[in-house]
Design an enzyme around this catalytic site. Structure first.
Site, mmCIF file in Angstrom:
data_model
loop_
_atom_site.group_PDB
_atom_site.id
_atom_site.type_symbol
_atom_site.label_atom_id
_atom_site.label_comp_id
_atom_site.label_asym_id
_atom_site.label_seq_id
_atom_site.Cartn_x
_atom_site.Cartn_y
_atom_site.Cartn_z
ATOM 1 C CD GLU A 1 -2.623 1.285 2.597
ATOM 2 O OE1 GLU A 1 -2.948 2.387 3.068
ATOM 3 O OE2 GLU A 1 -2.964 0.206 3.121
ATOM 4 C CD GLU B 1 -2.604 7.577 5.826
ATOM 5 O OE1 GLU B 1 -3.453 6.709 6.086
ATOM 6 O OE2 GLU B 1 -1.475 7.590 6.347
#
Length: 198
Positions: free
Chosen positions: A117, A122
């Site tokens: 990933e 974020e």
């Protein structure tokens, strides 16, 4: 190779985006999200050249919040390249976790974290002045990923370009024109580098 400029008002283009509404992880979302992800126009829509993803406080199918989760899974896969996303982030609701990320397309047969990933961006919960990138692989994942935080004082007021350059040797992360982190294990193996696949 691939782009969406959101130049047609209404629902997001179905050729590019899939609304993920059913949890993939045995009936629950990976991070225990409390919202119900919908394909309703009130939670995700294109208007005036912008994609809007809207979290709402409302009762819906047993949940107290709704939002949208848009993915390109099974619509577009690639190996190596540069990914850029221009976005303005939220400051309107505590508990939000906006993210722009890539997941290995073999995740159904090679479950996370083995599929790899790449979190391009974020936003850190209620810290609206900070973003981060993160790498999740078998050697470091979940609560202990490889990550780098980056201060951006106006992520909620202005648009910024969040990106990653992915080559066979490294991942380079940037905000606008500023590179701030490189992930490049010297000895690459299945534990730290799944990123030779799409």
């Amino acid at each position: 190779v691939w782009a969406d400029e959101f130049d047609v008002d209404g629902s997001p283009c179905e050729e590019n985006w899939f609304h993920e509404t059913i949890p993939p992880n045995n009936g629950s979302w990976w991070n225990g999200e409390t919202q119900y992800y919908t394909n309703k126009l009130s939670n995700s829509f294109v208007e005036d050249g912008l994609l809007h993803i809207v979290a709402k406080k409302e009762s819906y199918k047993g949940k107290n919040f709704t939002s949208a989760r848009l993915v390109t899974n099974k619509l577009f896969d690639f190996t190596y390249g540069k990914v850029e996303v221009r976005a303005k982030l939220t400051n309107g609701m505590s508990g939000t976790w906006p993210a722009i990320w890539l997941l290995g397309s073999d995740f159904e047969t090679n479950p996370w974290p083995a599929c790899g990933e790449i979190d391009i961006m974020e936003q850190l919960f209620e810290d609206f002045l900070m973003v981060q990138c993160a790498i999740h692989v078998p050697a470091s994942y979940g609560d202990t990923p490889v990550l780098k935080q980056f201060n951006v004082s106006d992520v909620t007021e202005n648009f910024h370009v969040y990106g990653v350059e992915w080559t066979p040797k490294e991942l380079r992360f940037f905000v606008d024109d500023t590179f701030y982190f490189t992930y490049a294990p010297e000895e690459k193996n299945d534990a730290n580098w799944h990123f030779y696949r799409n």
